[in-house]
Write a protein that holds these residues in place. Structure first.
Motif, PDB file in Angstrom:
ATOM      1  N   THR A 223       0.822  -1.223   0.000  1.00 20.33           N
ATOM      2  CA  THR A 223       0.000   0.000   0.000  1.00 20.33           C
ATOM      3  C   THR A 223       0.851   1.265   0.000  1.00 20.33           C
ATOM      4  N   PHE A 224       1.853   1.324   0.873  1.00 24.83           N
ATOM      5  CA  PHE A 224       2.706   2.517   0.971  1.00 24.83           C
ATOM      6  C   PHE A 224       4.171   2.175   0.671  1.00 24.83           C
ATOM      7  N   LEU A 225       4.382   1.245  -0.195  1.00 23.81           N
ATOM      8  CA  LEU A 225       5.742   0.814  -0.531  1.00 23.81           C
ATOM      9  C   LEU A 225       6.616   1.990  -0.969  1.00 23.81           C
ATOM     10  N   ASP A 226       7.759   2.153  -0.297  1.00 25.19           N
ATOM     11  CA  ASP A 226       8.760   3.165  -0.659  1.00 25.19           C
ATOM     12  C   ASP A 226       8.210   4.591  -0.677  1.00 25.19           C
ATOM     13  N   CYS A 227       7.271   4.884   0.200  1.00 29.07           N
ATOM     14  CA  CYS A 227       6.838   6.277   0.395  1.00 29.07           C
ATOM     15  C   CYS A 227       7.864   6.924   1.330  1.00 29.07           C
ATOM     16  N   GLU A 228       8.935   7.407   0.763  1.00 30.99           N
ATOM     17  CA  GLU A 228      10.112   7.789   1.530  1.00 30.99           C
ATOM     18  C   GLU A 228       9.923   9.016   2.420  1.00 30.99           C
ATOM     19  N   SER A 229       8.902   9.829   2.154  1.00 31.25           N
ATOM     20  CA  SER A 229       8.672  11.031   2.974  1.00 31.25           C
ATOM     21  C   SER A 229       7.580  10.836   4.018  1.00 31.25           C
ATOM     22  N   LEU A 230       6.916   9.689   4.000  1.00 24.27           N
ATOM     23  CA  LEU A 230       5.811   9.447   4.927  1.00 24.27           C
ATOM     24  C   LEU A 230       6.329   9.386   6.362  1.00 24.27           C
ATOM     25  N   GLU A 231       5.821  10.298   7.210  1.00 18.44           N
ATOM     26  CA  GLU A 231       6.271  10.381   8.599  1.00 18.44           C
ATOM     27  C   GLU A 231       5.250   9.844   9.588  1.00 18.44           C
ATOM     28  N   THR A 232       3.978  10.065   9.292  1.00 17.62           N
ATOM     29  CA  THR A 232       2.921   9.664  10.216  1.00 17.62           C
ATOM     30  C   THR A 232       1.833   8.913   9.473  1.00 17.62           C
ATOM     31  N   LEU A 233       1.474   7.752   9.982  1.00 13.62           N
ATOM     32  CA  LEU A 233       0.385   6.967   9.413  1.00 13.62           C
ATOM     33  C   LEU A 233      -0.640   6.746  10.514  1.00 13.62           C
ATOM     34  N   GLU A 234      -1.812   7.314  10.311  1.00 14.61           N
ATOM     35  CA  GLU A 234      -2.880   7.214  11.314  1.00 14.61           C
ATOM     36  C   GLU A 234      -3.904   6.190  10.853  1.00 14.61           C
ATOM     37  N   ILE A 235      -4.171   5.244  11.711  1.00 14.95           N
ATOM     38  CA  ILE A 235      -5.159   4.204  11.406  1.00 14.95           C
ATOM     39  C   ILE A 235      -6.379   4.463  12.279  1.00 14.95           C
ATOM     40  N   ALA A 236      -7.461   4.889  11.643  1.00 16.35           N
ATOM     41  CA  ALA A 236      -8.648   5.276  12.397  1.00 16.35           C
ATOM     42  C   ALA A 236      -9.560   4.100  12.702  1.00 16.35           C
ATOM     43  N   GLY A 237      -9.513   3.064  11.875  1.00 13.69           N
ATOM     44  CA  GLY A 237     -10.476   1.976  11.998  1.00 13.69           C
ATOM     45  C   GLY A 237      -9.941   0.752  12.724  1.00 13.69           C
ATOM     46  N   GLU A 238     -10.729  -0.322  12.661  1.00 12.45           N
ATOM     47  CA  GLU A 238     -10.406  -1.571  13.341  1.00 12.45           C
ATOM     48  C   GLU A 238      -9.751  -2.530  12.348  1.00 12.45           C
ATOM     49  N   ILE A 239      -8.569  -2.185  11.928  1.00 14.04           N
ATOM     50  CA  ILE A 239      -7.853  -3.009  10.955  1.00 14.04           C
ATOM     51  C   ILE A 239      -7.421  -4.324  11.601  1.00 14.04           C
ATOM     52  N   THR A 240      -7.602  -5.424  10.875  1.00 15.48           N
ATOM     53  CA  THR A 240      -7.220  -6.741  11.372  1.00 15.48           C
ATOM     54  C   THR A 240      -6.013  -7.307  10.634  1.00 15.48           C
TER      55      THR A 240
END
Length: 582
Positions: A238-255
């Motif tokens: 999904t976010f492969l090699d997103c080199e600038s990504l600093e924060t990933l917020e997960i709002a839901g109930e991911i399993t």
């Protein structure tokens, strides 16, 4: 002299239509094929449909005016018309099929009419000059890869009627910076925005419930991202090699977090995993080199291979889950990881699970561990002691190779299959505790495991001497019992000194102290500390001297048997016939 009369625009248009009719094939309102060589073409109003590949690969065509009665343009109608730069669409157009303008590298803009409902797969794919697109408000379907490889497209607004951004719609749009997504959006397809390195900000509406494989892979400019609450799993890449990504917020109930989901996000510093998480895929956080700490929820049941490999800045990870296997290379190359407590549900630590964790100094080995894989702790240069549980059935080759600071190892008191070179290059190994079954062929085992000559070998039964010391230090013990304890200690320590070629009782006691600290809760009593040993009464000097003299005497049959016969029962003896049961 009379001036020449110029034909009106309407007359010119009629003339172009007449010329067009002479160079094309039309059947029942369907434009089947255009054979002409004109640069500009006006399709007459008698045409209602443009057939498959009607103008395909026409290199001369630069401008097309489509007749007002055309409602459908079929597959590849203008494909690879490399000089086409202007297309005027009729107000009644409802359908653009797949590949219609694919490869039209000169097409600069596409203002689609309000009547349009569908744009097919690859419709504008490879239109490298396309920089301006207006999509109609009633558009209900935008096909896969519709604008893929449109390398001049900077921004686009998707209509509110659209519920899905399908597979690869904006794949490889190199300068795409902004996309306004509709509030009705529910699905972001596979690779929808992959390889859009300039895409700065994407806000997914709360209606989104699915994000496909590699949807934002290689979006190098993304800094923050929020996953809506309806999303239940994070797909692979999904976010492969997103080199600038600093924060990933997960709002839901991911399993579920898929394989390589955040692989290569080298600036990712923070991610809070939801308590509902069950599965972390292979290489999910591989090379997240800025990630400093992470807490895995109690519900986690599976952690894939290389899940956290090369997380070079990670100093702390909390494993609250209940996985049964720690897969190969799970923490490979986590150079800053200093300590980790593994849950007792883990039954197998696979190959190279902690290899090259050069700062790892402390690790809690699970009580139910049955298998330790090849090179599992290889090159853990700060690891100082290891206590392995009695459930362990197999230790593979090179398990502790290169652990240069490892000084104390307690092998389980059970029948364990042990591979080759498990202690190769363990330069500081001074105490190795073995089960009784290891006594036969001990010299050969030391060579096979690459145990250095200076390492003192202690049997599990001999660890009970520490308990005798503790009892001897107890003020409530009677004088008769203390004399009995001294006798037992003399005999057992004499044998240890002889087998390990030691001349100092103090050295033996120091090594015992290290071993006791290493085994921790595996002892029947509370582990002794240096202070405990300091409080133990010293064995009288005359007794210690007599013991040393006896153990080194050539007439000692017990000593000679131990040193000459590797299979003799008295080699590395760990029990005493006169000793009471401990």
């Amino acid at each position: 002299m009379n001036k020449p009369i110029r034909p009106s625009a309407e007359a010119q248009h009629t003339s172009a239509e007449t010329e067009f009719l002479k160079q094309c094939e039309i059947r029942s309102g369907v434009l089947v094929r255009y054979y002409g060589k004109a640069a500009e073409v006006v399709i007459p109003n008698t045409v209602t449909t443009i057939a498959r590949e009607a103008f395909a690969r026409n290199r001369r065509l630069t401008k097309v005016v489509i007749g007002k009665n055309v409602s459908a343009i079929h597959e590849g109608a203008f494909r690879d018309c490399t000089s086409l730069n202007v297309v005027l669409f009729p107000a009644g157009l409802r359908y653009i099929d797949a590949d219609v303008f694919r490869g039209c590298v000169s097409l600069g803009s596409a203002i689609l009419p309000r009547s349009l409902h569908q744009v097919g797969e690859n419709a504008f794919r490879g239109c490298t000059a396309l920089h301006h697109v207006v999509l109609p408000a009633e558009l209900s379907r935008l096909g896969s890869y519709a604008f893929a490889h449109c390398s001049s497209l900077e921004e686009i607004q998707l209509p509110d009627s659209l519920q899905a951004v399908k597979t690869g719609v904006f794949f490889h749009c190199h300068i795409l910076k902004r996309v306004k997504l509709p509030a009705s959006l529910q699905t972001v397809g596979r690779f929808a925005f992959a390889y859009c390195p300039c895409l700065e900000d994407v806000v997914l509406p709360e209606t989104v419930n699915y994000i496909g494989t590699g949807a934002f892979a290689n979006c190098d400019a993304l800094i923050t991202f929020r996953i809506p609450s309806l999303v239940r799993f994070l797909a692979d890449y999904t976010f492969l090699d997103c080199e600038s990504l600093e924060t990933l917020e997960i709002a839901g109930e991911i399993t579920y977090i898929g394989g390589n989901a955040c692989c290569g996000c080298t600036r990712l510093r923070r991610i809070d995993l939801p308590p509902t998480l069950l599965h972390i895929g292979e290489a999910a956080f591989l090379n997240c080199s800025a990630l400093e700490s992470l807490s895995l929820p109690a519900a986690v049941e599976e952690i894939g291979k290389r899940a956290f490999a090369y997380c070079a800045s990670m100093t702390h990870i909390e494993l609250l889950g209940k996985p049964k296997v720690l897969e190969a290379e799970t923490f490979y190359g986590c150079f800053s990881l200093s300590a980790i407590a593994l849950p007792d549900t883990i039954e197998k630590i696979d190959d190279k699970a902690f290899c090259r964790c050069v700062s790892l100094s402390s690790v809690h080995i699970p009580r139910g561990l049955t298998e330790l894989g090849e090179a599992a702790f290889m090159d853990c240069k700060k690891l100082h002691s290891v206590s392995l549980p009695t459930t362990l059935k197999r230790i593979d080759d090179r398990a502790f190779e290169g652990c240069s600071n490892l000084h104390t190892v307690l092998l389980p008191d059970c029948n364990t299959s042990i591979g080759r070179s498990i202690f190769a290059s363990c330069e500081s190994l001074s105490v190795l505790v073995l089960p009784e079954e290891a006594k036969p062929f001990l010299r050969r085992r030391r060579e096979r495991w690459e145990v250095r000559k200076e390492t003192q070998i202690i049997l599990h039964s001999e660890l009970k001497i520490a308990l005798l010391f503790a009892e001897l230090a107890d003020a409530d013990v009677s004088l008769e019992r203390k004399q009995e304890l001294r006798a037992l200690i003399r005999r057992r320590m004499a044998r240890m000194k002889h087998r390990n070629h030691l001349h100092s009782t103090v050295t033996v006691r120091q090594h015992l102290s290290r071993a006791v600290r290493a085994i921790g809760e595996q002892l029947e009593s509370t582990p002794l500390t240096e202070e405990d040993f300091a409080a133990v009464p010293t064995i009288p000097e005359d007794v210690a001297a007599a013991t040393a003299q006896k153990s080194s005497a050539p007439t000692n049959t017990e000593g000679s048997a131990a040193s000459t016969s590797p299979t003799a029962p008295k080699d590395s003896v760990g029990t005493d016939a006169e000793a009471p049961k401990d």
